[in-house]
Design a protein around this motif. Sequence first.
Motif, short mmCIF file in Angstrom:
data_model
loop_
_atom_site.label_atom_id
_atom_site.label_comp_id
_atom_site.label_asym_id
_atom_site.label_seq_id
_atom_site.Cartn_x
_atom_site.Cartn_y
_atom_site.Cartn_z
N ALA A 16 5.16 1.64 -8.85
CA ALA A 16 4.98 1.24 -7.45
C ALA A 16 5.84 0.03 -7.10
CB ALA A 16 3.51 0.94 -7.17
N GLY A 17 5.86 -0.97 -7.96
CA GLY A 17 6.61 -2.19 -7.66
C GLY A 17 7.62 -2.50 -8.74
N LEU A 18 8.78 -2.98 -8.32
CA LEU A 18 9.87 -3.33 -9.23
C LEU A 18 9.93 -4.83 -9.45
CD1 LEU A 18 12.62 -1.05 -7.63
CD2 LEU A 18 11.16 -0.55 -9.61
N PRO A 19 10.64 -5.28 -10.48
CA PRO A 19 10.77 -6.72 -10.70
C PRO A 19 11.22 -7.44 -9.43
CG PRO A 19 11.68 -5.53 -12.56
CD PRO A 19 11.36 -4.50 -11.50
N GLY A 20 10.56 -8.56 -9.15
CA GLY A 20 10.89 -9.37 -7.98
C GLY A 20 10.15 -8.98 -6.71
N GLU A 21 9.46 -7.85 -6.71
CA GLU A 21 8.74 -7.43 -5.51
C GLU A 21 7.30 -7.93 -5.55
OE1 GLU A 21 11.10 -3.30 -4.45
OE2 GLU A 21 9.25 -3.15 -5.61
N ARG A 22 6.62 -7.82 -4.39
CA ARG A 22 5.20 -8.13 -4.28
C ARG A 22 4.48 -6.87 -3.83
NH1 ARG A 22 7.66 -11.11 -0.88
NH2 ARG A 22 6.34 -10.51 0.85
N VAL A 23 3.36 -6.53 -4.47
CA VAL A 23 2.62 -5.30 -4.20
C VAL A 23 1.25 -5.64 -3.62
CG1 VAL A 23 1.64 -3.22 -5.24
CG2 VAL A 23 3.77 -4.15 -6.13
N ALA A 24 0.81 -4.84 -2.65
CA ALA A 24 -0.52 -4.95 -2.07
C ALA A 24 -1.00 -3.54 -1.72
CB ALA A 24 -0.52 -5.83 -0.83
N VAL A 25 -2.31 -3.38 -1.54
CA VAL A 25 -2.88 -2.14 -1.02
C VAL A 25 -3.71 -2.53 0.19
CG1 VAL A 25 -4.49 -0.24 -1.42
CG2 VAL A 25 -2.92 -0.92 -3.22
N ARG A 26 -3.34 -1.95 1.33
CA ARG A 26 -4.07 -2.23 2.57
C ARG A 26 -4.35 -0.91 3.28
NH1 ARG A 26 -0.03 -6.85 3.34
NH2 ARG A 26 -1.04 -8.50 2.14
N GLY A 28 -5.61 1.75 2.19
CA GLY A 28 -5.25 2.90 1.37
C GLY A 28 -3.76 3.10 1.18
N ALA A 29 -2.94 2.23 1.77
CA ALA A 29 -1.48 2.37 1.66
C ALA A 29 -0.92 1.30 0.73
CB ALA A 29 -0.83 2.24 3.03
N VAL A 30 0.04 1.68 -0.10
CA VAL A 30 0.72 0.73 -0.96
C VAL A 30 1.78 0.01 -0.13
CG1 VAL A 30 2.14 0.45 -3.03
CG2 VAL A 30 0.32 2.16 -3.00
N MET A 31 1.79 -1.31 -0.23
CA MET A 31 2.74 -2.15 0.50
C MET A 31 3.65 -2.84 -0.50
SD MET A 31 1.27 -1.82 3.56
CE MET A 31 1.68 -3.13 4.65
N ILE A 32 4.94 -2.87 -0.20
CA ILE A 32 5.90 -3.60 -1.01
C ILE A 32 6.52 -4.65 -0.11
CG2 ILE A 32 8.05 -3.49 -2.34
CD1 ILE A 32 5.72 -2.07 -3.71
N ASN A 33 6.39 -5.90 -0.52
CA ASN A 33 6.90 -7.03 0.28
C ASN A 33 6.43 -6.95 1.72
OD1 ASN A 33 8.23 -7.94 -2.03
ND2 ASN A 33 10.09 -6.83 -1.53
N GLY A 34 5.18 -6.52 1.93
CA GLY A 34 4.57 -6.48 3.26
C GLY A 34 4.82 -5.22 4.06
N ALA A 35 5.62 -4.28 3.55
CA ALA A 35 5.93 -3.05 4.29
C ALA A 35 5.36 -1.84 3.54
CB ALA A 35 7.44 -2.89 4.45
N TYR A 49 -6.65 2.43 -3.88
CA TYR A 49 -7.73 1.52 -3.56
C TYR A 49 -7.38 0.11 -4.02
CZ TYR A 49 -10.28 5.75 -2.63
OH TYR A 49 -10.67 6.96 -2.11
N GLY A 50 -7.71 -0.86 -3.21
CA GLY A 50 -7.44 -2.26 -3.50
C GLY A 50 -8.46 -2.84 -4.47
#
Length: 109
Positions: A16-26, A28-35, A49-50
């Motif tokens: 889901a996330g690569l080195p240097g990125e930030r990951v979140a789940v909001r 039900g959607a996976v977010m990378i660097n806020g998108a 699920y978060g």
Amino acid sequence: VSFRDDEGRRVMKRGAGLPGERVAVRDGAVMINGAPIGDPPTPAKLRYYGFGRLREGREEPCGDGYFLLGDDSRDSQDSRFDGPLAADRIEGRAWLIVWPPARMGWVGP
């Protein structure tokens, strides 16, 4: 990707996330660097699920590792609990889909 868990079992998880990125789940959607990154092509009704490090919409930095998620997000020991996986622990990646038969074929890069 394929790697060995802490008990030595070979497991596979979706990157889901690569080195240097930030990951979140909001929502039900996976977010990378806020998108949002959009849903993977399969399974059709996959919902993340978060839990763990991503609870309550928190972002988790990948640092120099890879953030991995299991397809059964309600019951998967993945980076939400273990943190990003170091690159030197990755042993390989999926290259062939065998199930379901309607999707059988090569996995793209």
